[in-house]
Motif scaffolding. Sequence first.
Motif, PDB file in Angstrom:
ATOM      1  N   SER A   1     -46.869  -6.949 134.891  1.00  0.00           N
ATOM      2  CA  SER A   1     -46.550  -8.296 135.350  1.00  0.00           C
ATOM      3  C   SER A   1     -47.720  -8.891 136.135  1.00  0.00           C
ATOM      4  CB  SER A   1     -45.289  -8.267 136.213  1.00  0.00           C
ATOM      5  OG  SER A   1     -44.979  -9.565 136.688  1.00  0.00           O
ATOM      6  N   ARG A   2     -48.300  -8.050 137.016  1.00  0.00           N
ATOM      7  CA  ARG A   2     -49.454  -8.543 137.770  1.00  0.00           C
ATOM      8  C   ARG A   2     -50.623  -8.860 136.835  1.00  0.00           C
ATOM      9  NH1 ARG A   2     -48.031  -4.472 141.782  1.00  0.00           N
ATOM     10  NH2 ARG A   2     -49.575  -3.067 140.826  1.00  0.00           N
ATOM     11  N   LEU A   3     -50.835  -8.007 135.810  1.00  0.00           N
ATOM     12  CA  LEU A   3     -51.917  -8.236 134.848  1.00  0.00           C
ATOM     13  C   LEU A   3     -51.712  -9.535 134.080  1.00  0.00           C
ATOM     14  CD1 LEU A   3     -54.465  -7.274 133.398  1.00  0.00           C
ATOM     15  CD2 LEU A   3     -52.994  -5.939 131.850  1.00  0.00           C
ATOM     16  N   VAL A   4     -50.464  -9.753 133.675  1.00  0.00           N
ATOM     17  CA  VAL A   4     -50.158 -10.985 132.940  1.00  0.00           C
ATOM     18  C   VAL A   4     -50.416 -12.207 133.813  1.00  0.00           C
ATOM     19  CG1 VAL A   4     -48.280 -12.340 131.916  1.00  0.00           C
ATOM     20  CG2 VAL A   4     -48.513  -9.896 131.380  1.00  0.00           C
TER      21      VAL A   4
ATOM     22  N   VAL B   1     -54.238 -16.851 134.874  1.00  0.00           N
ATOM     23  CA  VAL B   1     -55.182 -17.615 135.704  1.00  0.00           C
ATOM     24  C   VAL B   1     -56.600 -17.514 135.160  1.00  0.00           C
ATOM     25  CG1 VAL B   1     -56.174 -17.821 137.998  1.00  0.00           C
ATOM     26  CG2 VAL B   1     -53.720 -17.345 137.739  1.00  0.00           C
ATOM     27  N   ILE B   2     -56.991 -16.287 134.761  1.00  0.00           N
ATOM     28  CA  ILE B   2     -58.376 -16.059 134.341  1.00  0.00           C
ATOM     29  C   ILE B   2     -58.683 -16.718 133.005  1.00  0.00           C
ATOM     30  CG2 ILE B   2     -60.039 -14.286 133.666  1.00  0.00           C
ATOM     31  CD1 ILE B   2     -58.698 -12.422 135.694  1.00  0.00           C
ATOM     32  N   LEU B   3     -57.787 -16.563 132.027  1.00  0.00           N
ATOM     33  CA  LEU B   3     -58.061 -17.100 130.682  1.00  0.00           C
ATOM     34  C   LEU B   3     -58.266 -18.617 130.687  1.00  0.00           C
ATOM     35  CD1 LEU B   3     -55.746 -14.937 128.412  1.00  0.00           C
ATOM     36  CD2 LEU B   3     -58.234 -14.837 128.644  1.00  0.00           C
TER      37      LEU B   3
ATOM     38  N   ILE C   1     -61.744 -20.450 129.575  1.00  0.00           N
ATOM     39  CA  ILE C   1     -61.744 -21.490 128.544  1.00  0.00           C
ATOM     40  C   ILE C   1     -62.339 -22.781 129.094  1.00  0.00           C
ATOM     41  CG2 ILE C   1     -60.276 -22.942 127.112  1.00  0.00           C
ATOM     42  CD1 ILE C   1     -58.374 -20.534 126.853  1.00  0.00           C
ATOM     43  N   GLY C   2     -61.942 -23.122 130.336  1.00  0.00           N
ATOM     44  CA  GLY C   2     -62.502 -24.331 130.955  1.00  0.00           C
ATOM     45  C   GLY C   2     -64.005 -24.230 131.139  1.00  0.00           C
ATOM     46  N   LEU C   3     -64.487 -23.046 131.554  1.00  0.00           N
ATOM     47  CA  LEU C   3     -65.918 -22.846 131.731  1.00  0.00           C
ATOM     48  C   LEU C   3     -66.661 -22.976 130.414  1.00  0.00           C
ATOM     49  CD1 LEU C   3     -68.249 -22.084 133.612  1.00  0.00           C
ATOM     50  CD2 LEU C   3     -67.729 -19.672 133.172  1.00  0.00           C
ATOM     51  N   ILE C   4     -66.095 -22.438 129.342  1.00  0.00           N
ATOM     52  CA  ILE C   4     -66.712 -22.551 128.017  1.00  0.00           C
ATOM     53  C   ILE C   4     -66.790 -24.015 127.584  1.00  0.00           C
ATOM     54  CG2 ILE C   4     -66.430 -21.983 125.577  1.00  0.00           C
ATOM     55  CD1 ILE C   4     -65.218 -19.316 126.448  1.00  0.00           C
TER      56      ILE C   4
END
Length: 206
Positions: free
Chosen positions: A24-27, A32-34, A38-41
């Motif tokens: 759950s924590r990983l998800v 947040v990270i993905l 994507i925004g950075l790309i």
Amino acid sequence: MTAAFADQSHTPYSADFERWRQRSRLVRRLRVILPAVIGLILLTMVGFVIQSTLAGVKDKPQDADAPIQLVNPRFLGRDDKGRAFVLTAKTAIRDPKDYQRVMLDTPMLILDEEGPRPTRISAKAGVYREDKRVLNLEGGVKLNGGDVNFATATSIFNTATGELEGAGEIKGAGALGEIIAKSYGVYDKGERMVFKGGVHTRVESH
């Protein structure tokens, strides 16, 4: 016995719950990270496009319709009688509004370049009309060749007939001495000069 049995039955459920909590924590972290990645790309791609566009604008000629400039041009030609002439200049620019008009910077016209007595006519500026085959020279026009050295304001050379004429005061020195006149003509590849209008001469005796 009852207490021990209860502890053993609870252990597998605790391990499953811990694994579920880690997933759950990983998800949550991936959620947040993905988007951030994507925004950075996307920002990187946009920046690359903007940079490429600006570079293209910088490299693009300022005016696609700007006239073409020739540096140190050299034009060779012959009049209707087959007599050769050479025209050079520092630069030559075709008038974008009049394709038949070529503007010359510091032109020099040479009549009978391969002959024994070539005549050179230089000026600060000139305009050549291709449709009329006429070269207009103006500004500090100087005529040198053989025994003649003259200065005048303007000269007109007809590339069809090979004749050079001027309707402005001309003064200088020839084989006979100093000459001042209001107009002149140069014919036969510079072999014959005709002065008109208020002609004044000072003959030098040898």
